[in-house]
Design an enzyme around this catalytic site. Structure first.
Site, PDB file in Angstrom:
ATOM      1  N   ARG A 178       0.870  -1.110   0.166  1.00 29.27           N
ATOM      2  CA  ARG A 178       0.004  -0.156  -0.077  1.00 29.27           C
ATOM      3  C   ARG A 178       0.861   1.234  -0.010  1.00 29.27           C
ATOM      4  NH1 ARG A 178      -4.350   0.589   4.602  1.00 29.27           N
ATOM      5  NH2 ARG A 178      -2.667   0.858   5.842  1.00 29.27           N
ATOM      6  N   THR A 238      -1.298   7.606  -0.482  1.00 25.22           N
ATOM      7  CA  THR A 238      -2.729   7.272  -1.300  1.00 25.22           C
ATOM      8  C   THR A 238      -3.454   6.119  -0.758  1.00 25.22           C
ATOM      9  OG1 THR A 238      -1.841   5.873  -2.865  1.00 25.22           O
ATOM     10  CG2 THR A 238      -1.670   8.293  -3.473  1.00 25.22           C
ATOM     11  N   ASP A 251       1.052  -2.742  12.143  1.00 21.37           N
ATOM     12  CA  ASP A 251       1.298  -3.366  10.866  1.00 21.37           C
ATOM     13  C   ASP A 251       1.613  -4.533  10.802  1.00 21.37           C
ATOM     14  OD1 ASP A 251       3.224  -3.985   8.642  1.00 21.37           O
ATOM     15  OD2 ASP A 251       3.051  -1.836   8.248  1.00 21.37           O
ATOM     16  N   ASP A 266       5.139  -5.937   9.605  1.00 19.15           N
ATOM     17  CA  ASP A 266       6.277  -5.709  10.297  1.00 19.15           C
ATOM     18  C   ASP A 266       6.198  -6.471  11.757  1.00 19.15           C
ATOM     19  OD1 ASP A 266       7.479  -3.584   8.594  1.00 19.15           O
ATOM     20  OD2 ASP A 266       6.283  -2.035   9.733  1.00 19.15           O
TER      21      ASP A 266
HETATM   22  C1  PRP Z   1      -1.051  -4.542   4.443  1.00 19.22           C
HETATM   23  C2  PRP Z   1      -1.719  -5.853   4.701  1.00 19.22           C
HETATM   24  C3  PRP Z   1      -2.770  -5.884   3.524  1.00 19.22           C
HETATM   25  C4  PRP Z   1      -3.080  -4.316   3.203  1.00 19.22           C
HETATM   26  C5  PRP Z   1      -4.305  -4.205   3.768  1.00 19.22           C
HETATM   27  O1  PRP Z   1       0.217  -4.741   3.757  1.00 19.22           O
HETATM   28  O2  PRP Z   1      -1.183  -7.106   4.992  1.00 19.22           O
HETATM   29  O3  PRP Z   1      -1.960  -6.344   2.531  1.00 19.22           O
HETATM   30  O4  PRP Z   1      -1.846  -3.537   4.112  1.00 19.22           O
HETATM   31  O5  PRP Z   1      -4.530  -2.702   3.561  1.00 19.22           O
HETATM   32  P1  PRP Z   1      -5.677  -2.492   2.372  1.00 19.22           P
HETATM   33  O6  PRP Z   1      -6.936  -3.087   2.861  1.00 19.22           O
HETATM   34  O7  PRP Z   1      -6.144  -0.831   2.847  1.00 19.22           O
HETATM   35  O8  PRP Z   1      -5.475  -2.609   1.056  1.00 19.22           O
HETATM   36  P2  PRP Z   1       1.231  -3.597   3.372  1.00 19.22           P
HETATM   37  O9  PRP Z   1       0.632  -2.862   2.326  1.00 19.22           O
HETATM   38  O10 PRP Z   1       1.604  -2.952   4.471  1.00 19.22           O
HETATM   39  O11 PRP Z   1       2.328  -4.429   2.968  1.00 19.22           O
HETATM   40  P3  PRP Z   1       3.494  -5.430   3.600  1.00 19.22           P
HETATM   41  O12 PRP Z   1       2.624  -6.794   4.019  1.00 19.22           O
HETATM   42  O13 PRP Z   1       4.397  -5.903   2.651  1.00 19.22           O
HETATM   43  O14 PRP Z   1       3.709  -4.856   4.866  1.00 19.22           O
HETATM   44  N1  URA Z   2      -2.357  -3.230   7.225  1.00 17.59           N
HETATM   45  C1  URA Z   2      -1.783  -3.443   8.271  1.00 17.59           C
HETATM   46  O1  URA Z   2      -0.864  -4.157   8.510  1.00 17.59           O
HETATM   47  N2  URA Z   2      -2.430  -2.967   9.713  1.00 17.59           N
HETATM   48  C2  URA Z   2      -3.271  -2.031   9.450  1.00 17.59           C
HETATM   49  O2  URA Z   2      -3.956  -1.758  10.283  1.00 17.59           O
HETATM   50  C3  URA Z   2      -4.051  -1.695   8.284  1.00 17.59           C
HETATM   51  C4  URA Z   2      -3.291  -2.072   7.048  1.00 17.59           C
END
Ligand code: PRP
Ligand code: URA
Length: 210
Positions: free
Chosen positions: A105, A109, A201, A204
Site C-alpha cells: 500500500r 494514497t 502493521d 512488520d
Molecule cells: C498490509 C496488509 C494488507 C494491506 C491491507 O500490507 O497486509 O495487504 O496492508 O490494507 P488495505 O486493505 O487498505 O489494502 P502492506 O501494504 O502494509 O504491505 P506488507 O504486507 O508488505 O507490509
Molecule cells: N495493514 C496493516 O498491516 N495494518 C492495518 O491496520 C492496516 C493495514
C-alpha cells in the site's frame, strides 16, 4: 451484513486474536498465533469441500467411506503478511498448491501497488483461498481478487484475521461472489488507514522489521 461474509465467534479464535493485538506480544509468538488462527479459521472455511464415496476394507469388513473428492485448491497469500497464514492452511491441506501476489500500500494514497504475481498454471480449475491478516480499506484484497479472476478463476474465498467495516463493504461491493471469512471486525480505520484498535502493521510484526 452481506450473505457472503462469515465473522467467527469461536472463543479460541477470539482469545488468540486478543493476544495477537497486544503490543507486548513478541515476534515469535505473533508468528505462531497468526498460523494457529489461520488453521482454526481454515477448518471452518473449508467445511463445504466436496466428498466422494469409496469402497474400503476395515479390519472388520468391507464398507463405503467418504473421502475428499480431490477438489483442487490453491492457497494464495498476499505478500508479505499473508505469508504468515500460509502454513496454517497447509497444515489442513498439505497437497494444496501455493501462489503468491505481491502488493504494498502506498503510505500516502493507500492505493495498492503490484510487484509480484505467480499463480498455479491451472488456477481456473482451483478453489483459491486468498490470505491476508488485515482487510483495511479493502484495496489490496480487491486488487488481488482481480488478478486471480483475470486468470480465469471464479471460485475464491478470502480469509482475513482482522477486518475494518470499510474493507468488508468494499470487497463485498466489488466482488459479491467472493466468500469473506473474518476472525473479527474492528471499529474503523484511522486517518492513516490503520485498523482501530487493530494490531498495527501485520507485516512488520510477523517479520520483525520495525
Ligand atoms: C498490509 C496488509 C494488507 C494491506 C491491507 O500490507 O497486509 O495487504 O496492508 O490494507 P488495505 O486493505 O487498505 O489494502 P502492506 O501494504 O502494509 O504491505 P506488507 O504486507 O508488505 O507490509
Ligand atoms: N495493514 C496493516 O498491516 N495494518 C492495518 O491496520 C492496516 C493495514
Amino acid at each position: 451484513m452481506h450473505t457472503n461474509v462469515t465473522i467467527f465467534d469461536h472463543p479460541l479464535i477470539t482469545h488468540k486474536i486478543s493476544v495477537l493485538r497486544s503490543v507486548d506480544t513478541s515476534c515469535k509468538e505473533f508468528r505462531e498465533l497468526i498460523e494457529e488462527i489461520a488453521t482454526l479459521m481454515g477448518f471452518e472455511a473449508l467445511r463445504d469441500l466436496p466428498l466422494e464415496e469409496v469402497d474400503i476394507t476395515t479390519p472388520i469388513c468391507k464398507t463405503k467411506a467418504k473421502i475428499l473428492s480431490g477438489k483442487k485448491l490453491a492457497i494464495v497469500p498476499i505478500l508479505r503478511a499473508g505469508l504468515g497464514m500460509t502454513n496454517g492452511l497447509l497444515n489442513l491441506v498439505p497437497s494444496a498448491r501455493v501462489g503468491h501476489i505481491g502488493l504494498y500500500r502506498d503510505h500516502d494514497t493507500l492505493e495498492p501497488h503490484e510487484y509480484y504475481c505467480k499463480l498455479p498454471d491451472d488456477i481456473e480449475n482451483r478453489l483459491v483461498i486468498l490470505l491476508d491478516p488485515m482487510l483495511a480499506t479493502g484495496g489490496s484484497a480487491s486488487a488481488a481478487v482481480n488478478f486471480i479472476k483475470q486468470r480465469g478463476c471464479n471460485h475464491i474465498k478470502m480469509m482475513c484475521i482482522i477486518a475494518a467495516p470499510e474493507g468488508i463493504e468494499r470487497l463485498a461491493a466489488e466482488h459479491p461472489d467472493v466468500e469473506i471469512y473474518c476472525g473479527c471486525v474492528d471499529e474503523r480505520l484511522n486517518e492513516i488507514g490503520y485498523i482501530v484498535p487493530g494490531l498495527g502493521d501485520a507485516g512488520d510484526r510477523i517479520f520483525g522489521t520495525k
